[in-house]
Structures are given as structure tokens and as C-alpha cells.
Design a protein around this motif. Structure first.
Motif, PDB file in Angstrom:
ATOM      1  N   TYR A  39       5.649 -10.509  -4.441  1.00 29.22           N
ATOM      2  CA  TYR A  39       5.480  -9.842  -3.154  1.00 29.22           C
ATOM      3  C   TYR A  39       4.305  -8.874  -3.261  1.00 29.22           C
ATOM      4  O   TYR A  39       4.209  -8.115  -4.228  1.00 29.22           O
ATOM      5  CB  TYR A  39       6.738  -9.069  -2.776  1.00 29.22           C
ATOM      6  N   VAL A  40       3.436  -8.887  -2.276  1.00 28.26           N
ATOM      7  CA  VAL A  40       2.294  -7.980  -2.247  1.00 28.26           C
ATOM      8  C   VAL A  40       2.452  -7.057  -1.040  1.00 28.26           C
ATOM      9  O   VAL A  40       2.468  -7.525   0.103  1.00 28.26           O
ATOM     10  CB  VAL A  40       0.953  -8.742  -2.161  1.00 28.26           C
ATOM     11  N   LEU A  41       2.599  -5.767  -1.306  1.00 28.77           N
ATOM     12  CA  LEU A  41       2.730  -4.786  -0.233  1.00 28.77           C
ATOM     13  C   LEU A  41       1.341  -4.279   0.134  1.00 28.77           C
ATOM     14  O   LEU A  41       0.714  -3.538  -0.625  1.00 28.77           O
ATOM     15  CB  LEU A  41       3.620  -3.624  -0.678  1.00 28.77           C
ATOM     16  N   ALA A  42       0.852  -4.718   1.282  1.00 28.70           N
ATOM     17  CA  ALA A  42      -0.489  -4.334   1.744  1.00 28.70           C
ATOM     18  C   ALA A  42      -0.399  -4.014   3.234  1.00 28.70           C
ATOM     19  O   ALA A  42      -0.750  -4.834   4.084  1.00 28.70           O
ATOM     20  CB  ALA A  42      -1.486  -5.457   1.481  1.00 28.70           C
ATOM     21  N   VAL A  43       0.108  -2.836   3.527  1.00 26.35           N
ATOM     22  CA  VAL A  43       0.296  -2.416   4.911  1.00 26.35           C
ATOM     23  C   VAL A  43      -0.440  -1.103   5.143  1.00 26.35           C
ATOM     24  O   VAL A  43      -0.835  -0.415   4.197  1.00 26.35           O
ATOM     25  CB  VAL A  43       1.791  -2.245   5.247  1.00 26.35           C
ATOM     26  N   GLY A  44      -0.609  -0.758   6.412  1.00 27.78           N
ATOM     27  CA  GLY A  44      -1.277   0.484   6.742  1.00 27.78           C
ATOM     28  C   GLY A  44      -0.484   1.691   6.270  1.00 27.78           C
ATOM     29  O   GLY A  44       0.734   1.744   6.413  1.00 27.78           O
ATOM     30  N   LEU A  74       8.302 -10.127  -8.801  1.00 32.71           N
ATOM     31  CA  LEU A  74       7.248  -9.144  -9.062  1.00 32.71           C
ATOM     32  C   LEU A  74       6.775  -8.587  -7.729  1.00 32.71           C
ATOM     33  O   LEU A  74       6.525  -9.345  -6.795  1.00 32.71           O
ATOM     34  CB  LEU A  74       6.077  -9.800  -9.796  1.00 32.71           C
ATOM     35  N   VAL A  75       6.653  -7.263  -7.650  1.00 32.39           N
ATOM     36  CA  VAL A  75       6.147  -6.598  -6.447  1.00 32.39           C
ATOM     37  C   VAL A  75       4.879  -5.844  -6.810  1.00 32.39           C
ATOM     38  O   VAL A  75       4.862  -5.078  -7.779  1.00 32.39           O
ATOM     39  CB  VAL A  75       7.187  -5.624  -5.859  1.00 32.39           C
ATOM     40  N   ILE A  76       3.822  -6.067  -6.031  1.00 33.87           N
ATOM     41  CA  ILE A  76       2.539  -5.417  -6.267  1.00 33.87           C
ATOM     42  C   ILE A  76       2.201  -4.522  -5.078  1.00 33.87           C
ATOM     43  O   ILE A  76       2.150  -4.984  -3.944  1.00 33.87           O
ATOM     44  CB  ILE A  76       1.426  -6.457  -6.483  1.00 33.87           C
ATOM     45  N   MET A  77       1.979  -3.250  -5.351  1.00 30.90           N
ATOM     46  CA  MET A  77       1.582  -2.291  -4.330  1.00 30.90           C
ATOM     47  C   MET A  77       0.063  -2.306  -4.210  1.00 30.90           C
ATOM     48  O   MET A  77      -0.648  -1.951  -5.146  1.00 30.90           O
ATOM     49  CB  MET A  77       2.066  -0.883  -4.697  1.00 30.90           C
ATOM     50  N   CYS A 104       1.298  -1.185  -9.489  1.00 31.76           N
ATOM     51  CA  CYS A 104       0.348  -0.707  -8.489  1.00 31.76           C
ATOM     52  C   CYS A 104      -1.018  -1.275  -8.831  1.00 31.76           C
ATOM     53  O   CYS A 104      -1.553  -1.042  -9.918  1.00 31.76           O
ATOM     54  CB  CYS A 104       0.289   0.820  -8.473  1.00 31.76           C
ATOM     55  N   CYS A 105      -1.573  -2.066  -7.913  1.00 31.95           N
ATOM     56  CA  CYS A 105      -2.897  -2.677  -8.061  1.00 31.95           C
ATOM     57  C   CYS A 105      -3.650  -2.394  -6.759  1.00 31.95           C
ATOM     58  O   CYS A 105      -3.736  -3.268  -5.881  1.00 31.95           O
ATOM     59  CB  CYS A 105      -2.784  -4.176  -8.305  1.00 31.95           C
ATOM     60  N   PRO A 106      -4.144  -1.182  -6.574  1.00 30.46           N
ATOM     61  CA  PRO A 106      -4.666  -0.764  -5.272  1.00 30.46           C
ATOM     62  C   PRO A 106      -5.891  -1.546  -4.818  1.00 30.46           C
ATOM     63  O   PRO A 106      -6.760  -1.893  -5.616  1.00 30.46           O
ATOM     64  CB  PRO A 106      -5.006   0.712  -5.494  1.00 30.46           C
ATOM     65  N   ILE A 125      -4.855  -2.149 -12.729  1.00 28.76           N
ATOM     66  CA  ILE A 125      -3.480  -2.619 -12.897  1.00 28.76           C
ATOM     67  C   ILE A 125      -2.647  -1.549 -13.600  1.00 28.76           C
ATOM     68  O   ILE A 125      -2.895  -1.219 -14.759  1.00 28.76           O
ATOM     69  CB  ILE A 125      -3.422  -3.920 -13.743  1.00 28.76           C
ATOM     70  N   GLY A 126      -1.665  -1.020 -12.884  1.00 30.40           N
ATOM     71  CA  GLY A 126      -0.769  -0.028 -13.474  1.00 30.40           C
ATOM     72  C   GLY A 126       0.680  -0.428 -13.244  1.00 30.40           C
ATOM     73  O   GLY A 126       1.144  -0.437 -12.106  1.00 30.40           O
ATOM     74  N   GLY A 127       1.366  -0.802 -14.292  1.00 27.57           N
ATOM     75  CA  GLY A 127       2.743  -1.265 -14.153  1.00 27.57           C
ATOM     76  C   GLY A 127       3.758  -0.152 -14.326  1.00 27.57           C
ATOM     77  O   GLY A 127       3.514   0.813 -15.053  1.00 27.57           O
ATOM     78  N   ILE A 128       4.894  -0.304 -13.662  1.00 29.94           N
ATOM     79  CA  ILE A 128       6.010   0.614 -13.900  1.00 29.94           C
ATOM     80  C   ILE A 128       6.553   0.388 -15.307  1.00 29.94           C
ATOM     81  O   ILE A 128       6.970   1.318 -15.989  1.00 29.94           O
ATOM     82  CB  ILE A 128       7.123   0.392 -12.860  1.00 29.94           C
ATOM     83  N   THR A 129       6.500  -0.871 -15.763  1.00 27.95           N
ATOM     84  CA  THR A 129       6.909  -1.234 -17.120  1.00 27.95           C
ATOM     85  C   THR A 129       5.792  -2.078 -17.750  1.00 27.95           C
ATOM     86  O   THR A 129       4.959  -2.644 -17.038  1.00 27.95           O
ATOM     87  CB  THR A 129       8.203  -2.064 -17.111  1.00 27.95           C
TER      88      THR A 129
END
Length: 199
Positions: A39-44, A74-77, A104-106, A125-129
Motif C-alpha cells: 500500500y502506498v499512502l500518497a494523499v494531500g 507493506l505500507v509506504i508513506m 517512509c519513502c517521501p 528509505i526509512g523503515g520502522i523496522t
């Protein structure tokens, strides 16, 4: 997208969507997965007058995702968020579903030039784990994109925020130079371009 329309039309949008037409499907609701998903979270994520995050879009996306996400996903912010927000969303999901990886991959590209910049601008690329870090980096490498690993999701969030501040400062400086030059009858763009050429 705003009300179903692109706010900024990317110059490479037509060719990019044409090339991927058979692989990309658009839907107003998440389908129920039958395999491990990304899942890629890319919202305003705008801010209000007090410079605080207006999280309506992000919260709505997370709520819908929680209803679908499964262990092993996997969820990517990608959205611009305050430092610590990726971990907060990860904790919210973990309270409902276990074993979901978060990174988090802004998105650091300029609006209107995303499809070109994603192949030229390394992805942070910054992972929680550590596992989330490895999985997120592997996704971007499969897309042919260079990556830069950082030690935590919070570091990736900070990189994005610093980049945004840097751009704002550069734009403000350019505007100030233009105003000062116009006041004395000079062409600001010529001054800026000539200076840049000599650096």
C-alpha cells in the motif's frame, strides 16, 4: 488529484500512463486482497493557518486501508508528514492488525515533473523496522530507482521537510531578487541566470 482532476499536469504523464496502461487499474475503493500487498499512502497533507497538519485525507486513507490490510503487507508513506507521523500510523494499524511493515519513502519530486524525477532523484528509505527498510528498498530497485537508506522513518520524514524548506527559501530569494531588480530597472531573471552560469 482534486475532485477527480489533476492539480498539476505532469509533462510526462501521457507517455507514462500509456506505457503502463495494462498494469495500472484505478478504483474508488480498495479491493480485498488475496495475496500480500503493498500500500502506498500518497494523499494531500496540507497545513492550516497555525501550520498544523490537516490530516483528513490521510486519516480517511488509513481507515480504509486498515479495513483491508493483512499480516505480511507493506505500507509506504509517500506524503509529506510531521516527524513521527509514519510511526504513529504504524502503531494505529498494529493495534488492529499485526505484522504489517511500514516505511517512509517521501515523494521529493516537483509537481508537474514527477515521472521524470522519480528516475533521477534517489528515493529516501526509512523503515520502522529493518525488514520494512529492506522490503521498501527492494520495491524501488525493481522500479529501476536509486535508493538512499536512512536509519529510521523519522529521518526520512525530516529529509523531506528540510527539502521543502530549502525550496521555499530558494523561491523566496528568487522573488526578492526579482523585486529588487525591478525597482532599479534590471531584469531579475537575467541577473539570476548570469550568476548561476558563473558559479
Amino acid at each position: 488529484l482534486v475532485n477527480g482532476r489533476f492539480r498539476h499536469i505532469d509533462t510526462n504523464l501521457a507517455s507514462a500512463t500509456s506505457a503502463a496502461a495494462r498494469q495500472i487499474h484505478y478504483t474508488a475503493a480498495l479491493p480485498r486482497p488475496d495475496t500480500t500487498r503493498i500500500y502506498v499512502l500518497a494523499v494531500g497533507t496540507p497545513v492550516n493557518a497555525e501550520h498544523r497538519l490537516v490530516a483528513d485525507q490521510l486519516n480517511a486513507a488509513v481507515s480504509e486501508m486498515i479495513a483491508q490490510v493483512q499480516p505480511g503487507d507493506l505500507v509506504i508513506m509517500r506524503s509529506t508528514v510531521p516527524i513521527g507521523k509514519t510511526r504513529a500510523v504504524s502503531d494505529r494499524v498494529a493495534a488492529m492488525v499485526s505484522d504489517v511493515d511500514f516505511a517512509c519513502c517521501p515523494d521529493r519530486s516537483i509537481a508537474g515533473d514527477i515521472f521524470r524525477e522519480i528516475h533521477h532523484l534517489p528515493q529516501i528509505i526509512g523503515g520502522i523496522t529493518p525488514r520494512a527498510q529492506v522490503r521498501a528498498a527492494a520495491l524501488f530497485r525493481r522500479l529501476g530507482v536509486a535508493t538512499i537508506a536512512v536509519d529510521a522513518a523519522e529521518t526520512a520524514e525530516a529529509v523531506k521537510l528540510i527539502g521543502t524548506v530549502q525550496r521555499d527559501v530558494l523561491f523566496a530569494l528568487s522573488n526578492e531578487i526579482a523585486i529588487r531588480c525591478a525597482a532599479v530597472g534590471l531584469q531579475g531573471h537575467q541577473v539570476i541566470e548570469s550568476h548561476a552560469a558563473g558559479v
